[in-house]
Enzyme design. Structure first.
Site, PDB file in Angstrom:
ATOM      1  N   ASP A  89      -2.654   2.199   0.362  1.00 28.53           N
ATOM      2  CA  ASP A  89      -2.752   0.841   0.887  1.00 28.53           C
ATOM      3  C   ASP A  89      -3.960   0.129   0.275  1.00 28.53           C
ATOM      4  O   ASP A  89      -5.081   0.638   0.331  1.00 28.53           O
ATOM      5  CB  ASP A  89      -2.893   0.913   2.414  1.00 28.53           C
ATOM      6  CG  ASP A  89      -2.801  -0.446   3.080  1.00 28.53           C
ATOM      7  OD1 ASP A  89      -2.142  -1.333   2.522  1.00 28.53           O
ATOM      8  OD2 ASP A  89      -3.382  -0.603   4.172  1.00 28.53           O
ATOM      9  N   HIS A  90      -3.722  -1.022  -0.315  1.00 29.90           N
ATOM     10  CA  HIS A  90      -4.778  -1.851  -0.907  1.00 29.90           C
ATOM     11  C   HIS A  90      -5.642  -1.098  -1.924  1.00 29.90           C
ATOM     12  O   HIS A  90      -6.873  -1.093  -1.830  1.00 29.90           O
ATOM     13  CB  HIS A  90      -5.670  -2.453   0.190  1.00 29.90           C
ATOM     14  CG  HIS A  90      -5.010  -3.544   0.956  1.00 29.90           C
ATOM     15  ND1 HIS A  90      -4.827  -4.812   0.451  1.00 29.90           N
ATOM     16  CD2 HIS A  90      -4.459  -3.553   2.190  1.00 29.90           C
ATOM     17  CE1 HIS A  90      -4.193  -5.559   1.343  1.00 29.90           C
ATOM     18  NE2 HIS A  90      -3.951  -4.815   2.404  1.00 29.90           N
ATOM     19  N   ASP A 116      -4.037  -4.116  -5.421  1.00 34.78           N
ATOM     20  CA  ASP A 116      -4.321  -5.423  -4.836  1.00 34.78           C
ATOM     21  C   ASP A 116      -5.370  -6.158  -5.662  1.00 34.78           C
ATOM     22  O   ASP A 116      -6.566  -5.939  -5.525  1.00 34.78           O
ATOM     23  CB  ASP A 116      -4.809  -5.252  -3.394  1.00 34.78           C
ATOM     24  CG  ASP A 116      -5.063  -6.592  -2.709  1.00 34.78           C
ATOM     25  OD1 ASP A 116      -4.782  -7.640  -3.333  1.00 34.78           O
ATOM     26  OD2 ASP A 116      -5.540  -6.588  -1.562  1.00 34.78           O
ATOM     27  N   GLY A 123      -6.671  -7.336  10.974  1.00 34.10           N
ATOM     28  CA  GLY A 123      -7.549  -7.237  12.126  1.00 34.10           C
ATOM     29  C   GLY A 123      -6.912  -7.729  13.415  1.00 34.10           C
ATOM     30  O   GLY A 123      -5.718  -8.059  13.475  1.00 34.10           O
ATOM     31  N   HIS A 157       1.685  -7.909   5.342  1.00 30.66           N
ATOM     32  CA  HIS A 157       0.435  -7.285   5.773  1.00 30.66           C
ATOM     33  C   HIS A 157      -0.105  -8.040   6.988  1.00 30.66           C
ATOM     34  O   HIS A 157       0.318  -9.152   7.278  1.00 30.66           O
ATOM     35  CB  HIS A 157      -0.601  -7.326   4.647  1.00 30.66           C
ATOM     36  CG  HIS A 157      -0.350  -6.334   3.566  1.00 30.66           C
ATOM     37  ND1 HIS A 157      -1.199  -5.271   3.323  1.00 30.66           N
ATOM     38  CD2 HIS A 157       0.648  -6.222   2.658  1.00 30.66           C
ATOM     39  CE1 HIS A 157      -0.731  -4.559   2.306  1.00 30.66           C
ATOM     40  NE2 HIS A 157       0.397  -5.123   1.897  1.00 30.66           N
ATOM     41  N   ASN A 179       3.345  -3.818   7.758  1.00 30.88           N
ATOM     42  CA  ASN A 179       2.181  -2.958   7.972  1.00 30.88           C
ATOM     43  C   ASN A 179       1.657  -3.075   9.405  1.00 30.88           C
ATOM     44  O   ASN A 179       1.618  -4.164   9.969  1.00 30.88           O
ATOM     45  CB  ASN A 179       1.060  -3.339   7.001  1.00 30.88           C
ATOM     46  CG  ASN A 179       1.366  -2.956   5.568  1.00 30.88           C
ATOM     47  OD1 ASN A 179       2.524  -2.765   5.205  1.00 30.88           O
ATOM     48  ND2 ASN A 179       0.341  -2.851   4.760  1.00 30.88           N
TER      49      ASN A 179
END
EC number: 4.1.2.13
Length: 305
Positions: free
Chosen positions: A80-81, A102, A179, A208, A251
């Site tokens: 991820d990322h 990313d 977040g 995301h 996600n």
């Protein structure tokens, strides 16, 4: 069974359901995610960030790969990322079957160049690639159009980007954000923009920053002594609509963390003399599993394994 991300997501987009990519940092999260997938017969993507790989080391990545191979449903192990070509190569060496590069914070040409470089390396060993275009940041509905366009994914650029890079799936920016604080009330999601992107890009699309941040979880966390501000997540109906328009990978991370930590706080609050980690990590693991199962039901992936 361990499969590539595209094997899971191509079918999802074609059949109009979504697949959860759930972040893990330890054994309990990994077990919860895979057990939920097996119980509901759902394909799943087990996501590890660079931070998770640093925290858990090879022990975490080897465990994730081993458990994925043993699973009775399709599982992809996903970076991820990934921030660099070197990070992607590390994931490839560790046995990941899906990687994300990313470079969305870079200019368009740099993003194209670096993504294409990763695609060439990953495809050479049979691993599929996620890229990102646009900047993930919460957008209020009243924000001016030109301001939105500076952050959100441009549909025509998305088409060109995918043609030039050869990436297998694309993370799009349509108003979600990472977040627990995604805006006020019900965060604005630009579904018309998503529909235009989907019309130009046949590849699976990725959302995301899609956690729901359920009010009941937030309150449970607070009731157990946790401190969190005015958290807000993505409304379930907005997720369903995004899936109907072409999003195949969704996600989720924040919801899992909230559930896990709330249960640990509750358990230790009720039993302050407890110091056996199994007695508080076990219930926390079950709480994560329940969140994962509820997300799979929302995404429509139940029974699709």
């Amino acid at each position: 069974m361990l499969v590539t991300g595209l094997e899971i997501l191509k079918k999802a987009r074609a059949e109009g359901y979504g697949v959860g990519a759930f972040n893990t940092n330890n054994m309990e999260f990994t077990q919860a995610i895979l057990e939920a997938a097996e119980e509901l017969r759902s394909p799943v993507i087990l996501a590890l960030s660079e931070g998770a790989m640093k925290y858990g080391g090879r022990a975490l990545t080897q465990m994730a790969v081993a458990l994925a191979k043993e699973a009775r449903v399709p599982v992809a192990i996903h970076l991820d990322h990934g921030s660099s070509y070197e990070s992607v190569l590390k994931a490839l060496r560790e046995g990941f079957t899906s990687v994300m590069i990313d470079k969305s914070h870079e200019d368009f040409e740099t993003n194209v160049r670096e993504t294409k470089r990763v695609v060439e390396a990953a495809h050479a060993v049979g691993v599929t690639v996620e890229a990102e275009l646009g900047r993930l940041a919460g957008i209020e509905e009243h924000v001016a159009v030109d301001e939105k366009d500076a952050l959100l994914t441009n549909p025509e650029e998305a088409r060109i980007f995918m043609e030039r890079t050869g990436a297998d799936y694309l993370a799009v920016a349509i108003g979600t954000s990472h977040g627990a604080y995604k805006g006020k009330g019900r965060p604005f999601i630009d579904h018309p923009r998503l529909e235009r992107i989907a019309g130009l890009v046949p590849a699976p699309l990725v959302l995301h920053g899609a956690s729901a941040v359920p009010p009941e979880l937030v309150e449970r966390f607070r009731a157990a002594g946790g401190e969190i501000g005015e958290a807000a997540g993505i409304h379930p109906e907005d997720i369903r609509k995004a899936i109907a328009l072409g999003v195949a990978k969704i996600n989720t991370d924040t919801d899992l963390r909230l559930a896990f930590t709330a249960l640990i706080r509750e358990t230790l609050g009720k039993s302050p003399k407890e110091f056996d980690p199994r007695k508080y990590l076990g219930p926390a693991r079950e709480a994560v599993k329940e969140v994962v199962k509820s997300r799979m039901e929302l995404f429509g992936s139940v029974g699709k394994a």
